[in-house]
Write a protein that holds these residues in place. Structure first.
Motif, PDB file in Angstrom:
ATOM      1  N   PHE A 187      33.757 -27.672  21.052  1.00  0.00           N
ATOM      2  CA  PHE A 187      34.795 -27.914  22.036  1.00  0.00           C
ATOM      3  C   PHE A 187      35.482 -29.274  21.933  1.00  0.00           C
ATOM      4  O   PHE A 187      36.513 -29.484  22.575  1.00  0.00           O
ATOM      5  CB  PHE A 187      34.237 -27.737  23.445  1.00  0.00           C
ATOM      6  N   LEU A 188      34.977 -30.222  21.150  1.00  0.00           N
ATOM      7  CA  LEU A 188      35.635 -31.517  21.049  1.00  0.00           C
ATOM      8  C   LEU A 188      36.900 -31.358  20.198  1.00  0.00           C
ATOM      9  O   LEU A 188      36.838 -30.966  19.035  1.00  0.00           O
ATOM     10  CB  LEU A 188      34.696 -32.545  20.418  1.00  0.00           C
ATOM     11  N   GLY A 189      38.044 -31.626  20.799  1.00  0.00           N
ATOM     12  CA  GLY A 189      39.320 -31.392  20.123  1.00  0.00           C
ATOM     13  C   GLY A 189      39.876 -30.015  20.395  1.00  0.00           C
ATOM     14  O   GLY A 189      40.825 -29.575  19.733  1.00  0.00           O
ATOM     15  N   PHE A 190      39.341 -29.325  21.407  1.00  0.00           N
ATOM     16  CA  PHE A 190      39.782 -27.981  21.790  1.00  0.00           C
ATOM     17  C   PHE A 190      41.256 -28.003  22.219  1.00  0.00           C
ATOM     18  O   PHE A 190      41.678 -28.878  22.959  1.00  0.00           O
ATOM     19  CB  PHE A 190      38.913 -27.468  22.939  1.00  0.00           C
ATOM     20  N   LYS A 191      42.035 -27.040  21.751  1.00  0.00           N
ATOM     21  CA  LYS A 191      43.466 -27.004  22.046  1.00  0.00           C
ATOM     22  C   LYS A 191      43.837 -25.736  22.811  1.00  0.00           C
ATOM     23  O   LYS A 191      43.307 -24.663  22.537  1.00  0.00           O
ATOM     24  CB  LYS A 191      44.286 -27.057  20.751  1.00  0.00           C
TER      25      LYS A 191
END
Length: 543
Positions: free
Chosen positions: A173-177
């Motif tokens: 989920f880190l950098g989820f767009k």
């Protein structure tokens, strides 16, 4: 970030990346640890050796209990922190926490003053949700993109990039767009040194932990930070709240000027410096010195309709489409069964007209035509698509209507309608009239946002001519649970709007076919026929 006052702001270069911020309570204390995380934006000055700054909007991180608790440890990570088997979390220190006054008053208008919406995330602490937290990492991290500012314009596409659910799975989920549309931009109050834009509302879906996310426009240009979402108390829909960078820096600069300083005491060293805020403010002022976006013609074709009951004790609202200088078309259900008076509000000029006549030329359809005496000069009648102009599936469209909240509940001057982009999801064709020779478009559905109050609003092409394709009429709704799906809107096509208008000109009525009536009642329209094909014993394959 030390920024020399003798350096021209055009020479400054900043880079940024999205990040996750984690707070660990009771770390290493032998007690039960608890972990929380939010999204953030990490900004560095390209030719500087200092670590840079981390920005987030979070009442949880800014609460007095967290900040004053010596057992709290703060960490950040970016996509570059993720290795093959490990994620490196870098310690950060809180530099300062500041009130975002403009964001706070904007939220209060919806939650406290009108009482119709709730802001999320809802903190259990007393801290205001309108808090900017500025942190400094203990070492410099990589920032992968140039930080270029842009002013938001209604209808433009945006991307939210953050770290929802990052406690559970940072790698996933880190950098989820997620993507959406700039649905509304508040008109800024007063004038300031910075070319500010007002608060932004978007149809993009807020997810837990996404507060503090970077909000990006076309080509990755930075618009601001996601603050959270405003949700209708009755569950009819929500909008994400975005705080633009110009407003953030303006509020920071105000609080670092001694005579305007309020609750800006630094929590820990090092302290964010006034020259940093002033330099960023100057940079944004020059970077945002661009021409205002052109007015969208379809916005001028949509009006708000207020309906008072006969006792004038209750007022409801909906939307309408201007189709001539003295006529508006809307849904019949917008008028309610006990309507006493109907008023059309033209938001562009903040003027109104009383409805003189209500015409119902298609008795078995949810559509009426409102006539008012004085032609209105500011209204721009929609250009209505007909025949072959009614497009097929997956065509890009825009919805425009006064959804979720009435436009005059928040200020003396009405706000403009909400805008959302999407596609035509499905087109249903049936014979429109009892003796029609062939099928025509009888209904289509769209994925653009259509909220409570949007009824009677318009669906337009995303082409420069902005043709009206149809009228917003209802949402998808699960009867068993009452759940409403704003991104599933059912639309009366423009050919049916023209059919009723032509009947008015001829002084008569038009009755739709039973199949179309059943379609709009969500009843079965086609007979099931089961083919009787005999089994031949299997498929024979010749090699």
């Amino acid at each position: 970030m030390r920024i020399g006052s003798n350096m021209n702001s055009r020479d400054w270069r900043f880079s940024f990346t999205t990040a996750a911020l984690k707070v660990v309570v009771n770390e290493g204390k032998g007690e039960k640890e608890s972990v929380a995380a939010v999204s953030a934006v990490y900004i560095t000055k390209d030719d500087d050796v200092e670590p840079g700054l981390v920005f987030t909007i979070s009442s949880a991180l800014a609460s007095n209990i967290v900040v004053s608790n010596s057992g709290c440890s703060f960490y950040m990570a970016t996509r570059q922190s993720i290795g093959a088997e490990k994620i490196t979390w870098t310690p950060v220190d809180i530099a300062t926490t500041l009130n975002l006054f403009t964001l706070g008053s904007f939220i209060d208008e919806f939650t406290i003053n009108s009482g119709s919406m709730q802001f999320h995330p809802r903190s259990t602490e007393l801290a205001s949700p309108a808090i900017i937290v500025i942190l400094i990492p203990r070492r410099r991290l990589a920032a992968d993109r140039q930080f270029i500012f842009m002013k938001p314009s209604v209808g433009s596409a945006l991307t939210i990039e953050g770290a929802p659910f990052v406690v559970d799975s940072p790698a996933m989920f880190l950098g989820f767009k997620t993507t959406g549309t700039v649905s509304y931009v508040q008109e800024p109050k007063g004038s300031g040194a910075i070319g500010t834009s007002g608060m932004i509302l978007s149809d993009v879906r807020y997810l837990e932990g996404m507060e503090g996310s970077a909000v990006l426009g076309p080509s990755g240009r930075s618009i601001g930070i996601l603050a959270g979402s405003l949700r209708k108390s009755n569950g009819e829909g929500e909008l994400s709240v975005i705080c633009p960078w110009t407003m953030i820096v303006s509020d920071i600069a105000r609080q670092f000027i001694p005579e305007h300083r309020t609750t800006c005491a630094a929590i820990r060293w090092p302290r964010f410096r006034i020259e940093d805020a002033s330099a960023l403010a100057t940079l944004m002022s020059e970077a945002l010195n661009v021409a205002a976006p052109k007015d969208d013609t379809c916005m001028k074709s949509i009006v708000c309709i207020y309906v008072h009951d006969r006792a004038r004790r209750r007022r409801s609202w909906g939307s309408g489409i201007v189709i001539s200088k003295n006529m508006v078309v809307t849904n019949r259900h917008v008028l309610k069964s006990d309507a006493g008076s109907v008023t059309i509000v033209f938001p562009e000029s903040n003027t109104s007209r009383q409805v003189r006549q209500i015409l119902n030329p298609i008795p078995n359809m949810d559509i009426v035509y409102l006539v008012f005496d004085t032609p209105h000069g500011d209204a721009l009648p929609a250009t209505i698509a007909s025949g072959d102009e009614l497009v097929a599936q997956m065509t890009q469209i825009t919805s425009v209507g006064f959804g979720l909240f009435p436009p005059q509940s928040l200020s003396a001057k009405p706000i403009m309608p909400l805008v959302s982009n999407g596609t035509i999801s499905q087109v249903v064709k049936l014979p429109l009239l009892p003796h029609s020779k062939g099928p025509e478009v009888a209904l289509f559905s769209v994925s653009a946002g259509c909220w409570n109050g949007s009824s009677g609003g318009g669906i337009f092409t995303r082409t420069p001519d902005r043709l009206l394709l149809g009228m917003i009429t209802s949402n998808g709704r699960v009867d068993a649970t009452g759940t409403i799906y704003p991104q599933l809107g059912f639309i009366i096509p423009s050919n049916m709007i023209l059919l009723g208008w032509e009947a008015i000109k001829q002084g008569g009525e038009v009755h739709l076919s039973e199949a179309v009536v059943r379609l709009w009642r969500m009843q079965k329209t086609h007979e099931d026929v089961h083919e009787n094909i005999e089994w031949s014993g299997g498929v024979k394959v010749k090699l």
